[in-house]
Scaffold this motif. Structure first.
Motif, PDB file in Angstrom:
ATOM      1  N   SER A 110      -3.516   3.515   5.398  1.00 46.00           N
ATOM      2  CA  SER A 110      -2.573   4.981   6.549  1.00 46.00           C
ATOM      3  C   SER A 110      -0.763   4.447   5.517  1.00 46.00           C
ATOM      4  O   SER A 110      -0.832   5.110   5.212  1.00 46.00           O
ATOM      5  CB  SER A 110      -2.311   4.891   7.301  1.00 46.00           C
ATOM      6  N   GLU A 111      -0.989   3.296   4.974  1.00 49.73           N
ATOM      7  CA  GLU A 111       0.362   3.311   4.215  1.00 49.73           C
ATOM      8  C   GLU A 111       0.228   2.824   2.722  1.00 49.73           C
ATOM      9  O   GLU A 111       1.166   3.018   1.892  1.00 49.73           O
ATOM     10  CB  GLU A 111       0.781   1.235   4.513  1.00 49.73           C
ATOM     11  N   GLY A 112      -0.675   4.150   2.800  1.00 52.09           N
ATOM     12  CA  GLY A 112      -0.843   4.798   0.580  1.00 52.09           C
ATOM     13  C   GLY A 112      -1.358   3.324   0.126  1.00 52.09           C
ATOM     14  O   GLY A 112      -1.118   3.187  -1.432  1.00 52.09           O
ATOM     15  N   LYS A 113      -1.850   2.294   0.244  1.00 47.09           N
ATOM     16  CA  LYS A 113      -2.402   0.817  -0.358  1.00 47.09           C
ATOM     17  C   LYS A 113      -3.207   1.111  -1.161  1.00 47.09           C
ATOM     18  O   LYS A 113      -3.016   0.357  -2.140  1.00 47.09           O
ATOM     19  CB  LYS A 113      -1.535   0.117   0.258  1.00 47.09           C
ATOM     20  N   GLY A 114      -3.827   1.660  -0.886  1.00 44.31           N
ATOM     21  CA  GLY A 114      -5.798   1.634  -1.323  1.00 44.31           C
ATOM     22  C   GLY A 114      -6.004   2.772  -0.669  1.00 44.31           C
ATOM     23  O   GLY A 114      -6.025   3.391   0.586  1.00 44.31           O
ATOM     24  N   LYS A 115      -7.888   2.628  -0.897  1.00 42.75           N
ATOM     25  CA  LYS A 115      -9.176   3.208  -0.404  1.00 42.75           C
ATOM     26  C   LYS A 115      -9.528   2.176   0.493  1.00 42.75           C
ATOM     27  O   LYS A 115     -10.656   1.164  -0.625  1.00 42.75           O
ATOM     28  CB  LYS A 115      -9.272   4.145  -1.643  1.00 42.75           C
ATOM     29  N   VAL A 116      -9.942   2.484   2.180  1.00 41.50           N
ATOM     30  CA  VAL A 116     -10.956   1.964   1.693  1.00 41.50           C
ATOM     31  C   VAL A 116     -12.227   2.243   2.105  1.00 41.50           C
ATOM     32  O   VAL A 116     -12.715   3.476   2.368  1.00 41.50           O
ATOM     33  CB  VAL A 116     -10.612   1.397   3.676  1.00 41.50           C
ATOM     34  N   GLY A 159      -9.832   2.765 -12.350  1.00 37.94           N
ATOM     35  CA  GLY A 159      -8.296   2.899 -12.076  1.00 37.94           C
ATOM     36  C   GLY A 159      -7.367   2.622 -10.701  1.00 37.94           C
ATOM     37  O   GLY A 159      -6.579   1.958 -10.100  1.00 37.94           O
ATOM     38  N   ASP A 160      -7.949   3.191  -9.724  1.00 42.26           N
ATOM     39  CA  ASP A 160      -7.736   2.892  -8.397  1.00 42.26           C
ATOM     40  C   ASP A 160      -7.584   1.428  -7.188  1.00 42.26           C
ATOM     41  O   ASP A 160      -8.376   0.453  -8.256  1.00 42.26           O
ATOM     42  CB  ASP A 160      -8.560   3.814  -7.238  1.00 42.26           C
ATOM     43  N   THR A 161      -7.106   1.693  -6.086  1.00 41.74           N
ATOM     44  CA  THR A 161      -6.946   0.753  -5.640  1.00 41.74           C
ATOM     45  C   THR A 161      -7.786   0.561  -4.034  1.00 41.74           C
ATOM     46  O   THR A 161      -7.420   1.269  -3.850  1.00 41.74           O
ATOM     47  CB  THR A 161      -6.084  -0.322  -5.034  1.00 41.74           C
ATOM     48  N   LEU A 162      -8.722  -0.472  -4.571  1.00 42.33           N
ATOM     49  CA  LEU A 162      -9.867  -0.747  -3.018  1.00 42.33           C
ATOM     50  C   LEU A 162      -9.390  -1.170  -2.606  1.00 42.33           C
ATOM     51  O   LEU A 162      -9.198  -2.463  -2.808  1.00 42.33           O
ATOM     52  CB  LEU A 162     -11.570  -0.788  -3.534  1.00 42.33           C
ATOM     53  N   ALA A 169      -8.950  -8.188  10.621  1.00 40.91           N
ATOM     54  CA  ALA A 169      -8.964  -7.901   9.758  1.00 40.91           C
ATOM     55  C   ALA A 169      -9.671  -6.372   8.920  1.00 40.91           C
ATOM     56  O   ALA A 169      -8.708  -5.221   8.156  1.00 40.91           O
ATOM     57  CB  ALA A 169     -10.239  -8.946   8.510  1.00 40.91           C
ATOM     58  N   ARG A 170     -10.173  -6.218   9.650  1.00 47.33           N
ATOM     59  CA  ARG A 170     -10.847  -4.830  10.039  1.00 47.33           C
ATOM     60  C   ARG A 170      -9.484  -2.795   9.811  1.00 47.33           C
ATOM     61  O   ARG A 170      -9.801  -2.745   9.147  1.00 47.33           O
ATOM     62  CB  ARG A 170     -11.628  -4.041  10.415  1.00 47.33           C
ATOM     63  N   ASP A 171      -8.999  -4.130  11.016  1.00 45.52           N
ATOM     64  CA  ASP A 171      -7.563  -3.265  11.347  1.00 45.52           C
ATOM     65  C   ASP A 171      -6.621  -3.596  10.440  1.00 45.52           C
ATOM     66  O   ASP A 171      -6.279  -2.551  10.233  1.00 45.52           O
ATOM     67  CB  ASP A 171      -7.007  -3.564  12.233  1.00 45.52           C
ATOM     68  N   LEU A 172      -5.992  -4.116   9.658  1.00 44.86           N
ATOM     69  CA  LEU A 172      -5.106  -4.584   8.948  1.00 44.86           C
ATOM     70  C   LEU A 172      -5.821  -3.718   7.552  1.00 44.86           C
ATOM     71  O   LEU A 172      -4.677  -3.244   6.925  1.00 44.86           O
ATOM     72  CB  LEU A 172      -5.272  -5.690   8.177  1.00 44.86           C
ATOM     73  N   ALA A 173      -7.113  -3.301   7.004  1.00 51.86           N
ATOM     74  CA  ALA A 173      -7.737  -2.608   6.077  1.00 51.86           C
ATOM     75  C   ALA A 173      -7.153  -1.271   5.679  1.00 51.86           C
ATOM     76  O   ALA A 173      -6.492  -0.720   5.197  1.00 51.86           O
ATOM     77  CB  ALA A 173      -8.736  -3.110   5.302  1.00 51.86           C
TER      78      ALA A 173
END
Length: 301
Positions: A139-145, A68-71, A130-134
């Motif tokens: 850090s903005e709480g939009k998912g887990k890297v 259910g989490d966002t990756l 792309a790596r920096d954006l992920a």
């Protein structure tokens, strides 16, 4: 009731096949055998299936993520496709960030598995951006890297599966292992396992020559060097030009019936170079994916 395997169960156990025509004078006349590990036989079509499933399963086991989490992951292609497949199986929302010069086939494969795709300007930072954006999105709480570049579960997958398979398939006879270097997870994991079994096994990395832009083969700036990479784990490097990789991709298909991608061909070039310098060797290289995800690039025209 009979028990049947799931998609997860059929990742790995890929074939190892002998090159028949390409080696020529550097093959049998020198006592060498050159073997291709066909990772395109994995369900999502690449060696990255192994690492993708490993990173998700191990994160679940640690309690870091749950269905259910966002990756979120930055990818140049194969890891993204593999993660999209594994996320679909395990019940995650997958957001993939990729430079916009990736082939149509790779983009389509990711979205087919239900992933959300964010394309970044290839001329504005490429994979580094792309790596920096992920990481910023995390850090903005939009998912887990999961971060394939620093995640020890990436090389762990190859230490636990790919390496043992190669050792068993060659009956312990492997003398040289050759792999393209991207995240370096494959070469680190396989190399570590093989050296534990036989310290004399040579580990060879295929890297891009100056000016080459080969999908799956990278030489990272110091600030972006994958932290899973240990220089001591590679004995030698072979520089591969764009022309060499693309020509070999066509030759592998037309002369050996092995339809692999461009980085796979780069590894083949390196393996044949090794064969020209040794005798009585068993050389294994990784065919990390399938050529059909590069058709729109025109390489096979």
């Amino acid at each position: 009731m009979k028990s049947y395997p799931t998609i997860e169960d059929i990742i790995g156990s890929t074939p190892l096949v002998r090159l028949q025509r390409l080696p020529g004078d550097v093959g049998e006349p020198r006592g060498n055998v050159i073997l291709a590990k066909l990772e395109g036989h994995n369900p999502a079509g690449s060696v990255k299936d192994r690492a993708a499933l490993s990173m998700i399963l191990q994160a679940e086991a640690r309690g870091d993520i749950r269905p259910g989490d966002t990756l979120i992951e930055a990818t140049s292609g194969n890891t993204g496709i593999a993660l999209a497949m594994a996320a679909a199986v395990r019940g995650y929302r997958m957001v993939l960030i990729m430079p916009d010069n990736s082939t149509q086939e790779r983009c389509a494969a990711m979205t087919a598995y239900g992933a959300e795709l964010i394309l970044t300007p290839s001329q504005g930072g490429g994979m580094e951006y792309a790596r920096d954006l992920a990481l910023r999105m995390q850090s903005e709480g939009k998912g887990k890297v999961l971060d394939q570049f620093s995640n020890a579960d990436n090389p762990r997958a190859h230490y636990e599966t790919t390496g043992p398979e190669i050792w068993t398939q060659t009956e312990g006879g492997i003398t040289h292992f050759v792999s393209a270097m991207g995240t370096t997870g494959t070469i680190m994991g396989v190399g570590s396992y093989l050296r534990e079994r036989n310290p004399a096994v040579r580990i060879i990395g295929a890297q891009p020559a100056e000016g080459a832009h080969i999908p799956g083969i990278r030489k990272w700036p110091e600030a972006y060097q994958p932290s899973i990479y240990d220089p001591a784990g590679v004995d030698a490097f072979e520089p591969i030009t764009q022309e060499q990789a693309e020509t070999m991709a066509r030759r592998l298909a037309a002369e050996e019936g092995i339809f692999g991608g461009i980085s796979s061909a780069g590894a083949a070039v390196a393996a044949l170079r090794v064969a020209a310098e040794v005798r009585d060797a068993t050389i294994v290289f990784i065919v990390c994916d399938r050529g059909d995800r590069y058709l729109s690039s025109g390489v096979f025209n």
